[in-house]
Design a protein around this motif. Sequence first.
Motif, PDB file in Angstrom:
ATOM      1  N   VAL A 116       0.867  -1.171   0.000  1.00 47.59           N
ATOM      2  CA  VAL A 116       0.000   0.000   0.000  1.00 47.59           C
ATOM      3  C   VAL A 116       0.909   1.226   0.000  1.00 47.59           C
ATOM      4  N   THR A 117       0.920   1.947  -1.110  1.00 46.77           N
ATOM      5  CA  THR A 117       1.771   3.127  -1.222  1.00 46.77           C
ATOM      6  C   THR A 117       1.165   4.263  -0.416  1.00 46.77           C
ATOM      7  N   ILE A 118       1.879   4.700   0.635  1.00 44.91           N
ATOM      8  CA  ILE A 118       1.356   5.743   1.515  1.00 44.91           C
ATOM      9  C   ILE A 118       2.133   7.050   1.386  1.00 44.91           C
ATOM     10  N   ASP A 119       3.390   6.976   0.937  1.00 41.76           N
ATOM     11  CA  ASP A 119       4.223   8.169   0.781  1.00 41.76           C
ATOM     12  C   ASP A 119       4.144   9.046   2.034  1.00 41.76           C
ATOM     13  N   LEU A 120       4.421   8.443   3.179  1.00 42.10           N
ATOM     14  CA  LEU A 120       4.357   9.163   4.450  1.00 42.10           C
ATOM     15  C   LEU A 120       5.695   9.851   4.709  1.00 42.10           C
ATOM     16  N   ARG A 121       5.628  11.151   4.898  1.00 46.45           N
ATOM     17  CA  ARG A 121       6.836  11.948   5.138  1.00 46.45           C
ATOM     18  C   ARG A 121       6.699  12.615   6.502  1.00 46.45           C
ATOM     19  N   TYR A 122       7.679  12.353   7.354  1.00 44.37           N
ATOM     20  CA  TYR A 122       7.541  12.932   8.684  1.00 44.37           C
ATOM     21  C   TYR A 122       8.849  13.496   9.196  1.00 44.37           C
ATOM     22  N   SER A 123       8.691  14.321  10.219  1.00 46.36           N
ATOM     23  CA  SER A 123       9.822  15.034  10.802  1.00 46.36           C
ATOM     24  C   SER A 123       9.642  15.032  12.311  1.00 46.36           C
ATOM     25  N   SER A 124      10.749  14.872  13.034  1.00 43.89           N
ATOM     26  CA  SER A 124      10.686  14.788  14.494  1.00 43.89           C
ATOM     27  C   SER A 124      11.691  15.725  15.125  1.00 43.89           C
ATOM     28  N   ARG A 125      11.304  16.200  16.293  1.00 45.50           N
ATOM     29  CA  ARG A 125      12.187  17.097  17.034  1.00 45.50           C
ATOM     30  C   ARG A 125      11.946  16.910  18.520  1.00 45.50           C
ATOM     31  N   GLY A 145      -6.861  -0.039   6.480  1.00 45.12           N
ATOM     32  CA  GLY A 145      -8.187   0.541   6.361  1.00 45.12           C
ATOM     33  C   GLY A 145      -8.175   2.038   6.581  1.00 45.12           C
ATOM     34  N   ALA A 146      -7.388   2.493   7.565  1.00 40.69           N
ATOM     35  CA  ALA A 146      -7.290   3.933   7.823  1.00 40.69           C
ATOM     36  C   ALA A 146      -6.542   4.646   6.708  1.00 40.69           C
ATOM     37  N   ASP A 147      -5.455   4.040   6.222  1.00 42.67           N
ATOM     38  CA  ASP A 147      -4.660   4.687   5.169  1.00 42.67           C
ATOM     39  C   ASP A 147      -5.453   4.864   3.880  1.00 42.67           C
ATOM     40  N   LEU A 148      -6.256   3.865   3.534  1.00 41.70           N
ATOM     41  CA  LEU A 148      -6.980   3.930   2.275  1.00 41.70           C
ATOM     42  C   LEU A 148      -8.110   4.958   2.285  1.00 41.70           C
ATOM     43  N   ARG A 149      -8.386   5.539   3.442  1.00 42.89           N
ATOM     44  CA  ARG A 149      -9.348   6.633   3.494  1.00 42.89           C
ATOM     45  C   ARG A 149      -8.710   7.963   3.106  1.00 42.89           C
ATOM     46  N   ILE A 150      -7.374   7.981   3.049  1.00 39.94           N
ATOM     47  CA  ILE A 150      -6.660   9.196   2.674  1.00 39.94           C
ATOM     48  C   ILE A 150      -6.580   9.266   1.156  1.00 39.94           C
ATOM     49  N   ALA A 151      -6.948  10.396   0.583  1.00 39.56           N
ATOM     50  CA  ALA A 151      -7.064  10.510  -0.878  1.00 39.56           C
ATOM     51  C   ALA A 151      -5.739  10.283  -1.583  1.00 39.56           C
ATOM     52  N   THR A 152      -4.615  10.647  -0.945  1.00 42.29           N
ATOM     53  CA  THR A 152      -3.313  10.529  -1.604  1.00 42.29           C
ATOM     54  C   THR A 152      -2.756   9.113  -1.580  1.00 42.29           C
ATOM     55  N   THR A 153      -3.374   8.211  -0.820  1.00 41.75           N
ATOM     56  CA  THR A 153      -2.893   6.837  -0.728  1.00 41.75           C
ATOM     57  C   THR A 153      -3.236   6.080  -2.002  1.00 41.75           C
ATOM     58  N   ASP A 154      -2.281   5.260  -2.461  1.00 46.31           N
ATOM     59  CA  ASP A 154      -2.466   4.490  -3.688  1.00 46.31           C
ATOM     60  C   ASP A 154      -3.248   3.219  -3.378  1.00 46.31           C
ATOM     61  N   GLY A 155      -4.480   3.186  -3.779  1.00 47.78           N
ATOM     62  CA  GLY A 155      -5.315   2.019  -3.537  1.00 47.78           C
ATOM     63  C   GLY A 155      -6.746   2.442  -3.264  1.00 47.78           C
ATOM     64  N   ARG A 156      -7.667   1.497  -3.414  1.00 48.21           N
ATOM     65  CA  ARG A 156      -9.068   1.787  -3.189  1.00 48.21           C
ATOM     66  C   ARG A 156      -9.591   0.939  -2.039  1.00 48.21           C
ATOM     67  N   PRO A 157     -10.302   1.557  -1.099  1.00 47.23           N
ATOM     68  CA  PRO A 157     -10.856   0.763   0.003  1.00 47.23           C
ATOM     69  C   PRO A 157     -11.936  -0.172  -0.510  1.00 47.23           C
ATOM     70  N   THR A 158     -12.034  -1.325   0.098  1.00 46.05           N
ATOM     71  CA  THR A 158     -13.091  -2.269  -0.238  1.00 46.05           C
ATOM     72  C   THR A 158     -14.417  -1.742   0.314  1.00 46.05           C
ATOM     73  N   PRO A 159     -15.535  -2.255  -0.188  1.00 43.65           N
ATOM     74  CA  PRO A 159     -16.824  -1.843   0.386  1.00 43.65           C
ATOM     75  C   PRO A 159     -16.880  -2.043   1.903  1.00 43.65           C
ATOM     76  N   ARG A 160     -16.263  -3.138   2.383  1.00 41.11           N
ATOM     77  CA  ARG A 160     -16.252  -3.381   3.828  1.00 41.11           C
ATOM     78  C   ARG A 160     -15.474  -2.293   4.548  1.00 41.11           C
ATOM     79  N   MET A 161     -14.311  -1.884   3.985  1.00 40.27           N
ATOM     80  CA  MET A 161     -13.525  -0.824   4.605  1.00 40.27           C
ATOM     81  C   MET A 161     -14.293   0.499   4.630  1.00 40.27           C
ATOM     82  N   ARG A 162     -15.030   0.779   3.544  1.00 37.53           N
ATOM     83  CA  ARG A 162     -15.817   2.017   3.513  1.00 37.53           C
ATOM     84  C   ARG A 162     -16.917   1.997   4.570  1.00 37.53           C
ATOM     85  N   LEU A 163     -17.529   0.841   4.743  1.00 36.15           N
ATOM     86  CA  LEU A 163     -18.575   0.716   5.758  1.00 36.15           C
ATOM     87  C   LEU A 163     -17.993   0.926   7.151  1.00 36.15           C
TER      88      LEU A 163
END
Length: 430
Positions: free
Chosen positions: A188-197, A355-373
């Motif tokens: 699941v391509t998420i392209d998560l970019r983060y920074s910590s301090r 399931g949470a990641d696929l709710r993000i529009a920039t994530t590569d992939g489509r949630p299943t009907p079950r995930m949407r529910l």
Amino acid sequence: MDHAVVIGASIAGLLSAAALHRRFAQVTVLDRDTLPAVDAHRRGAAQSRHAHGLLARGSEVMDELLPGLTAELVAQGAIRGDMQDRARHVHGGRRLARGSSGLTGVLVSRPLLEGQVRRRVSALPGVRVLAERTVTGLLSRRGRVTGVRLAEGELIPADLVVDAAGRGSRTPLWLGDLGCRPPREERVTIDLRYSSREFRRRDDHLAGDLIAVVGPTPGVPRAGVALALEDERWAVTLAGYGAGPPRGHAGFTAFAGTLAAPDLHHLVTTAEPLGEPRTYHTPAAVRRRYERLASFPDGLLVIGDAVCSFNPLYGQGMTVAALEARALLDPDLSPAAYFRRIAAIVDLPWEITVGADLRIATTDGRPTPRMRLIGAYLDRFHAAAEHDAELTRRFLRVTNLYDAPQALMSPPALLRVLRSGAQRAVPVPA
């Protein structure tokens, strides 16, 4: 059995050695890094500079494998606390109600945790942890793995080899050398970019709370977490899908102001910074389906991120590694049985995070009907949990890997959610 070899002195590798020493006369852990003599960041664990907390379930299992570990960490400054009582949880844009969850997590830096685990494991009878040893291949005979080959040419025989080399695991390639098929990958391509301090921590910060979590929403694909650490520090991590915090103090602070709640922005604008922000990038969450292979060589197992590397935003990787290491205590260490056991362990956090990641529009992939529910239901659940501490507790039991997500839809939980919706729909008398 006489000798087990573990590839990688990661948390997963060290906990594997803690389990295997109960079954093997000798256990050798091999790591390509120079392992720090003190509690310091390790080159092979680039993510160690980012916020790390140990979920309640992970703490319990680590104490099973290394009795007294949590108490030792607390004696060195780590902080134990209820995951709900002194914590701010904002999920789906909703601030969840406080209460007592009965779930005790451990707030600790990755260097302190890994250093203490390494010290405990190194002191176990028959266990050696060797640095600057790079494994380049497997030894085999008649379809069974019989040891490992090092870059220096040294051959180390073993009755069992456990690959805990993380995301860079070479087992899929080595299987080809042995005439076996590699596992199918789910990515699941998420392209998560983060920074910590890190920041200096004062008692008045966050009104004395120890945890602040602001999760992403479909409309705000950004998140952040602040965790209290030893030595009066905060670890603050900010993350974005597709675009993370800009470099430098001003960019870090401005990004915090774009989250779904103002808590972290207020903290980073009032606390004293310690050092500069450090960036990290996770392109994808990857699961290797070893349990679905028709054949796999005896004498070889795989664990931790080498099996499944999660979105680190949810902080479940170390707990999953601990549960998988405990699975090595089962009497049946055949690959088929072992991979079935850990597949059942991985299923829960994989379902939660994907399931949470696929709710993000920039994530590569489509949630299943079950995930949407489920996602639509969670929106209502979080809205109800704003005013219901019991629902927050149930949610935290799922995220701490005690209960399956289906527990949030149990009849008692459904009733509380429906009642909350009905109460909000009734007009308040003038």
